[in-house]
Design an enzyme around this catalytic site. Sequence first.
Site, mmCIF file in Angstrom:
data_model
loop_
_atom_site.group_PDB
_atom_site.id
_atom_site.type_symbol
_atom_site.label_atom_id
_atom_site.label_comp_id
_atom_site.label_asym_id
_atom_site.label_seq_id
_atom_site.Cartn_x
_atom_site.Cartn_y
_atom_site.Cartn_z
ATOM 1 C CB SER A 11 40.355 2.444 -31.131
ATOM 2 O OG SER A 11 39.070 2.188 -30.592
ATOM 3 C CB VAL A 61 30.099 8.973 -28.373
ATOM 4 C CG1 VAL A 61 31.309 8.959 -29.273
ATOM 5 C CG2 VAL A 61 29.469 7.607 -28.215
ATOM 6 C CE1 TYR A 152 24.453 -2.605 -32.020
ATOM 7 C CE2 TYR A 152 22.942 -3.652 -33.568
ATOM 8 C CZ TYR A 152 24.165 -3.057 -33.290
ATOM 9 O OH TYR A 152 25.088 -2.907 -34.303
ATOM 10 C CB ALA A 154 14.960 0.388 -30.027
ATOM 11 C CB ILE A 185 30.912 -6.317 -40.217
ATOM 12 C CG1 ILE A 185 29.779 -5.654 -41.028
ATOM 13 C CG2 ILE A 185 32.298 -5.904 -40.730
ATOM 14 C CD1 ILE A 185 29.707 -5.994 -42.499
HETATM 15 P P1 NAP Z 1 33.953 -3.116 -32.308
HETATM 16 O O1 NAP Z 1 34.967 -3.865 -33.070
HETATM 17 O O2 NAP Z 1 33.450 -3.626 -31.007
HETATM 18 O O3 NAP Z 1 34.483 -1.615 -32.116
HETATM 19 C C1 NAP Z 1 33.679 -0.695 -31.447
HETATM 20 C C2 NAP Z 1 34.339 0.655 -31.495
HETATM 21 O O4 NAP Z 1 33.476 1.618 -30.852
HETATM 22 C C3 NAP Z 1 35.670 0.706 -30.741
HETATM 23 O O5 NAP Z 1 36.525 1.576 -31.401
HETATM 24 C C4 NAP Z 1 35.248 1.261 -29.377
HETATM 25 O O6 NAP Z 1 36.292 1.982 -28.716
HETATM 26 C C5 NAP Z 1 34.187 2.256 -29.808
HETATM 27 N N1 NAP Z 1 33.265 2.612 -28.731
HETATM 28 C C6 NAP Z 1 32.374 1.818 -28.083
HETATM 29 N N2 NAP Z 1 31.686 2.545 -27.178
HETATM 30 C C7 NAP Z 1 32.149 3.805 -27.268
HETATM 31 C C8 NAP Z 1 31.832 5.013 -26.598
HETATM 32 N N3 NAP Z 1 30.900 5.041 -25.651
HETATM 33 N N4 NAP Z 1 32.507 6.136 -26.929
HETATM 34 C C9 NAP Z 1 33.468 6.115 -27.903
HETATM 35 N N5 NAP Z 1 33.806 5.007 -28.571
HETATM 36 C C10 NAP Z 1 33.159 3.872 -28.250
HETATM 37 O O7 NAP Z 1 32.628 -2.895 -33.173
HETATM 38 P P2 NAP Z 1 32.408 -2.862 -34.762
HETATM 39 O O8 NAP Z 1 31.873 -4.164 -35.137
HETATM 40 O O9 NAP Z 1 33.585 -2.286 -35.444
HETATM 41 O O10 NAP Z 1 31.176 -1.837 -34.817
HETATM 42 C C11 NAP Z 1 31.316 -0.498 -35.254
HETATM 43 C C12 NAP Z 1 29.917 0.050 -35.497
HETATM 44 O O11 NAP Z 1 29.276 -0.746 -36.489
HETATM 45 C C13 NAP Z 1 29.018 -0.009 -34.268
HETATM 46 O O12 NAP Z 1 28.205 1.133 -34.210
HETATM 47 C C14 NAP Z 1 28.180 -1.239 -34.513
HETATM 48 O O13 NAP Z 1 26.940 -1.186 -33.842
HETATM 49 C C15 NAP Z 1 28.018 -1.175 -36.014
HETATM 50 N N6 NAP Z 1 27.697 -2.455 -36.616
HETATM 51 C C16 NAP Z 1 28.529 -3.520 -36.526
HETATM 52 C C17 NAP Z 1 28.169 -4.727 -37.109
HETATM 53 C C18 NAP Z 1 29.032 -5.948 -37.050
HETATM 54 O O14 NAP Z 1 28.569 -7.011 -37.463
HETATM 55 N N7 NAP Z 1 30.268 -5.873 -36.579
HETATM 56 C C19 NAP Z 1 26.949 -4.823 -37.789
HETATM 57 C C20 NAP Z 1 26.125 -3.720 -37.867
HETATM 58 C C21 NAP Z 1 26.513 -2.538 -37.284
HETATM 59 P P3 NAP Z 1 37.374 1.187 -27.775
HETATM 60 O O15 NAP Z 1 38.241 0.408 -28.744
HETATM 61 O O16 NAP Z 1 38.112 2.272 -27.097
HETATM 62 O O17 NAP Z 1 36.580 0.304 -26.885
#
Ligand code: NAP
Length: 244
Positions: A11, A61, A152, A154, A185
Amino acid sequence: MEKTAFVTGGSRGIGRAVVRRLAGAGYAVGINYLQSRTAAEDLAAEIRVQGGRALAVQADVADRAAVRAAIEQAVEALGPIALLVNNAGIAQNDLFQDMPEELWRRMFAVHADGAFHTIQAILPRMLHEKEGCIVNVSSIWGLRGAACETAYAASKAALIGLTRSLAAELAPSHIRVNCVAPGVIRTDMVEALGEETIASLAEQTPAGRLGTPEDVAKAVAFLAGPEADFITGQVLTVDGGFIL
Ligand code: NAP
């Protein structure tokens, strides 16, 4: 033939960019979300307007039954899932010694159990077809570790262990399992850190800027695509050189 992808956390942020990229590449896309119903449904509508097929499906999830129901809903509407992207994630920032047990467990429930639930739900069909692709979204912190992000890091490291082990187990069935490890990101997750920290993180990045959700989406699409058809069990870092 059109294939179907299922993207958890589709989303917002990285997940939304992945959904757009895959839809652009001709996939029908199941867009999973936790709370952002309007954002997920607007994204599905945007894809349909462009002539694609998409469905927004709610599920935490961490909830095995809810994941199964959401995947069944997506399969019924869009067809069997050929590509699974485990992207849903949450951030953490606490000293380990003060961390409540629930927070530790929630991190593993979303990042590690979440992938366990989705993969077990889609795997029987992939094994039957002897074809499929799974891309897990870990993090550079899962590779390197990070202070105040122990749960996070781990739980993201667990996702890397799962990727490598499952890749070995599923390669004979022609199912590939890979991982992307994004650096910093620019999404809601990072906006929460504030402008000063964001500027300092950009400065620490050899490439001189933070990543965009599209940078990660391109890597996911590469790992999912035919150019990567002999690549499995790998962790592709998308960080502008941050952890070099
Ligand atoms: P974000 O903008 O906060 O978006 C998180 C997404 O995950 C949203 O769509 C949220 O849904 C969904 N979500 C969270 N908990 C959930 C659950 N229990 N069940 C189903 N959906 C869930 O985060 P992002 O930065 O795009 O991160 C996406 C992935 O990349 C994550 O796994 C994060 O750890 C990883 N990541 C991000 C970065 C960074 O710098 N941004 C770096 C390394 C890794 P809702 O919109 O409904 O809340």
